[in-house]
Design an enzyme around this catalytic site. Structure first.
Site, short mmCIF file in Angstrom:
data_model
loop_
_atom_site.label_atom_id
_atom_site.label_comp_id
_atom_site.label_asym_id
_atom_site.label_seq_id
_atom_site.Cartn_x
_atom_site.Cartn_y
_atom_site.Cartn_z
CD GLU A 20 -2.78 -1.39 0.01
OE1 GLU A 20 -2.92 -0.44 -0.78
OE2 GLU A 20 -3.28 -2.50 -0.20
CG HIS B 241 -10.27 -7.80 -5.78
ND1 HIS B 241 -9.84 -8.47 -4.64
CD2 HIS B 241 -9.43 -6.77 -5.94
CE1 HIS B 241 -8.78 -7.85 -4.15
NE2 HIS B 241 -8.51 -6.82 -4.92
ZN LIG Z 1 -2.78 -2.50 -4.45
#
Ligand SMILES: [Zn+2]
Length: 362
Positions: free
Chosen positions: A106, A257
């Site tokens: 991240e 997702h």
């Molecule tokens: Zn990512």
């Protein structure tokens, strides 16, 4: 729970029990590592190669822990608020090796946001979405090698407190590289392969399945779930541990997702691309053999070259941007094969010696 990466099962297939890997989770706990220290440690790797430190707003406005007073979506993410150095991450951090890696991932997004900030608004983006996913993972590969290979107990402390180059570590007597045996290296490569190679068929199936849905190639009453498992076994050799049924079960829906409609081929491509970045940075450093042993920590020249590529944002085609760093203008899986070459040779010998069958039956 999706069997998307397999390194948690390393103990079941550890090549050499006489050379156990450093247990990063245990070391973090033993050294009384705090969540904040996990972030400053990751940041320190980025700044050691002249990438950017996180901004004050990053520290003030990110969500580093799961809130106790409300529900939150815990799926890790990084955000560019597009306003006055406001970049944030949202991670329900747990003190273990996987989160240590997630933090690098991240933070890699945030490094990219900061690098292309000077671009016109239109070009403030990754060269493509896979580039964005690959940046933090590339650094994470160096960082994990760094922690697995060296004397972690002493190193964790040094790593967060001072800028140390490997040669300096040798001087200080902290470097254990001479103790790294061929057995240890094979064990380390096996761990990395369970994480990185096993991920490829999973990532491939994710979008293969989504696209099949979008093309109406799936009977939604009769095979919405079965189609998923057919693909999982065909491409990855993975099956459900208990029997599953349509239309009662919808297992792919458990993966973030799928219901959130986030394309997944970017992760598949990033998995290959990060080895290409990794190999290019190692070559810039002058390291060409035993790729898994290369270390760019503290190398500001290499970091600057990486930063130049990141700063291009999406102002040119991704092929041109890739070439500026790697000299290669297409996705090149050879870098991944180079990295795992010693393990690949070892596996071929093992399978031959034990007459293990390769592959699986559907
Ligand atoms: Zn990512």
């Amino acid at each position: 729970m999706w069997a998307q990466q397999w390194h948690d099962r390393l103990d079941d297939v550890l090549p050499y029990s006489d050379a156990p890997l450093v247990n990063l989770t245990l070391a973090l706990i033993k050294n009384k590592y705090t969540i904040k220290q996990m972030y400053t440690t990751a940041e320190e790797f980025f700044t050691s190669i002249n990438l950017y430190p996180m901004t004050p707003k990053f520290w003030a406005r990110s969500m580093f822990q799961k809130p106790t007073d409300r529900d939150a979506v815990c799926h890790p993410s990084a955000s560019n608020m597009q306003y006055h150095n406001d970049y944030r991450v949202k991670i329900c951090t747990i003190i273990n090796d996987d989160y240590f890696y997630t933090i690098h991932h991240e933070m890699g997004h945030v490094e990219y946001y900061m690098s292309y900030e000077e671009q016109p608004f239109f070009y403030e983006d990754g060269a493509n979405s896979a580039f964005h996913e690959a940046i933090g993972d590339t650094i994470g590969m160096y960082a994990s090698k760094f922690l697995y290979i060296f004397n972690i107990e002493k190193l964790l402390f040094l790593y967060i407190n001072i800028l140390v180059s490997p040669s300096h570590l040798i001087e200080l007597g902290f470097l254990d590289e001479d103790d790294i045996t061929p057995h240890y290296e094979i064990n380390y490569l096996m761990r990395m392969a369970l994480q990185k190679v096993a991920f490829l068929p999973f990532a491939y199936v994710m979008d293969k399945y989504r696209f099949a849905l979008f093309r109406n190639q799936v009977n939604r009453q009769e095979e919405l779930n079965a189609k998923w498992w057919n693909m999982r076994i065909e491409y990855g050799g993975i099956m459900a541990p208990i029997s599953r049924h349509d239309p009662e079960n919808f297992d792919p829906g458990a993966k973030y997702h799928i219901p959130s409609n986030v394309p997944y081929s970017r992760y598949f491509i990033a998995d290959i691309l990060q080895f290409q970045f990794y190999r290019a940075l190692c070559r810039l450093q002058g390291h060409t053999k035993r790729l898994h042993m290369c270390d760019i920590y503290g190398n500001k020249y290499v970091g600057e070259r990486f930063k130049e590529m990141l700063a291009m944002g999406s102002s040119k085609s991704w092929e041109v941007i890739l070439e500026s760093l790697t000299g290669e203008n297409k996705l090149e899986p050879r870098a991944m094969l180079d990295y795992f070459d010693p393990l690949y040779k070892w596996l071929k010998m093992e399978n031959l010696a034990r007459s293990y069958p390769v592959g699986w039956k559907e």
